[in-house]
Design a protein around this motif. Structure first.
Motif, mmCIF file in Angstrom:
data_model
loop_
_atom_site.group_PDB
_atom_site.id
_atom_site.type_symbol
_atom_site.label_atom_id
_atom_site.label_comp_id
_atom_site.label_asym_id
_atom_site.label_seq_id
_atom_site.Cartn_x
_atom_site.Cartn_y
_atom_site.Cartn_z
ATOM 1 N N CYS A 63 0.690 -1.292 0.170
ATOM 2 C CA CYS A 63 -0.155 -0.221 0.040
ATOM 3 C C CYS A 63 0.870 1.359 0.020
ATOM 4 N N THR A 64 0.356 2.309 -0.553
ATOM 5 C CA THR A 64 1.285 3.252 -0.864
ATOM 6 C C THR A 64 0.740 4.597 -0.289
ATOM 7 N N TRP A 65 -0.367 4.522 0.548
ATOM 8 C CA TRP A 65 -0.803 5.828 1.167
ATOM 9 C C TRP A 65 -2.095 5.266 2.404
ATOM 10 N N GLY A 93 -16.483 -2.195 1.702
ATOM 11 C CA GLY A 93 -16.905 -1.084 1.582
ATOM 12 C C GLY A 93 -15.978 -0.460 0.048
ATOM 13 N N ASP A 94 -14.725 -1.152 -0.163
ATOM 14 C CA ASP A 94 -14.257 -0.953 -1.364
ATOM 15 C C ASP A 94 -12.918 -1.772 -1.259
ATOM 16 N N PRO A 95 -13.333 -2.835 -2.138
ATOM 17 C CA PRO A 95 -12.144 -4.186 -2.339
ATOM 18 C C PRO A 95 -10.858 -3.603 -2.957
ATOM 19 N N PHE A 96 -10.560 -2.514 -3.510
ATOM 20 C CA PHE A 96 -9.324 -1.963 -3.931
ATOM 21 C C PHE A 96 -8.707 -1.748 -2.714
ATOM 22 N N ILE A 97 -7.002 -2.174 -2.707
ATOM 23 C CA ILE A 97 -6.010 -1.644 -1.667
ATOM 24 C C ILE A 97 -5.702 -0.299 -2.018
ATOM 25 N N ALA A 98 -5.298 0.293 -0.939
ATOM 26 C CA ALA A 98 -4.722 1.821 -0.742
ATOM 27 C C ALA A 98 -3.466 1.739 -1.859
ATOM 28 N N ASN A 153 4.827 9.471 -1.128
ATOM 29 C CA ASN A 153 5.232 8.882 -2.060
ATOM 30 C C ASN A 153 5.153 9.560 -3.413
ATOM 31 N N ARG A 154 4.794 10.794 -3.208
ATOM 32 C CA ARG A 154 4.380 11.541 -4.616
ATOM 33 C C ARG A 154 5.471 11.425 -5.685
#
Ligand code: ZN
Length: 309
Positions: free
Chosen positions: A11-13, A124-129, A24-25
């Motif tokens: 995860c990146t954020w 709620g949202d199956p995508f990872i951050a 990580n921008r």
């Protein structure tokens, strides 16, 4: 976010912390910049040949052919602060898009963060951050919209991929060129086992969230990796599934028919010959798809192609 599989898929954020993406921008932007340029160079080479003369994207057309002044406007963390507190709003999450005007005008690539703030994982949202800019196939998918919308055009240079069928082929080409390149580089292995070539494998943490099933799902397979959908049935899709995959016509879902077909073709003919055949078939011919587009257009009237519904 404790339940996220952030160890096997990084995860990146942190969607619960404003501007956490900023840490990580720079790395995200560099990664996206690298991928865009890598794919530019890949498409320009034979046998694809998306060169200056063919209408590619260049700041300066050194060959004197085609039109310059149209580098890709690349927005690696687009919309990351559109909600209060330095977070993305609901219109800038879990997706990506590319708008492609005629040669000489820059296309715009907008890459969003993944995982909607304020939602749980995975219900709620199956995508990872994560960020679309960090997944090569997502960047290459969007870039390929630039290829198809520059090659399949009318006399005015404006894309004619404006029908349900044309838009579906556009989505399929985008998936196919992305994985054709990644597989040839060794980054997306494809053995004889079905169900390995998955769009969005990283942002979806190994699940089929962007497409209903992987690209390498041949017709008739009984692999559990190629479950199909209730509307289309299991295994690889056929043209008879058009409009049925998610229960209604939708360019990304219906594009899976053509994407799987092209992947089969590549398995029979190899990468280079298939690249040549597919690209030559996209170039201007007498019979172009000209049915009015059902997909979205941006305010400037350009095709506005998304990654997913
Ligand atoms: Zn797309």
């Amino acid at each position: 976010m404790a339940d996220e599989p952030c160890t096997s898929f990084v995860c990146t954020w942190d969607p619960s912390v404003g501007r956490s993406w900023a840490a990580n921008r720079q790395r995200t932007a560099v990664n996206n910049f690298y991928l865009v340029n890598k794919f530019h160079d890949h498409l320009a080479k034979a046998p694809i040949g998306f060169t200056e003369a063919a209408g590619n994207f260049e700041l300066i057309n050194s060959s004197g052919k085609g039109k310059g002044g149209d580098p890709v406007i690349d927005e690696p963390l687009d919309g990351a602060s559109t909600a209060p507190g330095g977070l993305p709003d609901a219109g800038h999450i879990d997706n990506a898009n590319m708008s492609t005007p005629p040669d000489g005008q820059s296309p715009r690539m907008q890459m969003y963060l993944f995982h909607q703030p304020g939602t749980t994982y995975p219900d709620g949202d199956p995508f990872i951050a994560s960020a679309g800019s960090d997944e090569a196939d997502v960047v290459y998918h969007e870039y390929t919209h630039g290829l198809s919308n520059r090659l399949v055009v009318g006399p005015d240079g404006v894309s004619t991929l404006n029908s349900q069928q044309g838009g579906s082929m556009g989505e399929a080409w985008s998936d196919w060129y992305a994985f054709d390149f990644l597989n040839a580089q060794g980054y997306a292995p494809d053995t004889s086992a079905p169900g390995e070539v998955r769009v969005g494998d990283y942002v979806g943490a190994g699940q089929d969230l962007i497409r209903t099933q992987p690209l390498d799902c041949p017709v008739g397979t009984t692999s559990t990796k190629c479950p199909g959908t209730p509307g289309a049935g299991p295994g690889g899709y056929t043209y008879g599934d058009f409009g049925k995959i998610i229960g209604a016509p939708e360019v990304h879902a219906d594009g899976e028919i053509w994407g799987e077909t092209l992947w089969d073709l590549r398995g029979r003919l190899g990468s280079k010959l298939t690249e040549s055949l597919v690209t030559r078939a996209m170039e201007p011919g007498p019979g172009r798809p000209v049915v009015p587009r059902h997909a979205q257009r941006d305010p400037a009237g350009r095709p506005h192609d998304l990654l997913r519904p």
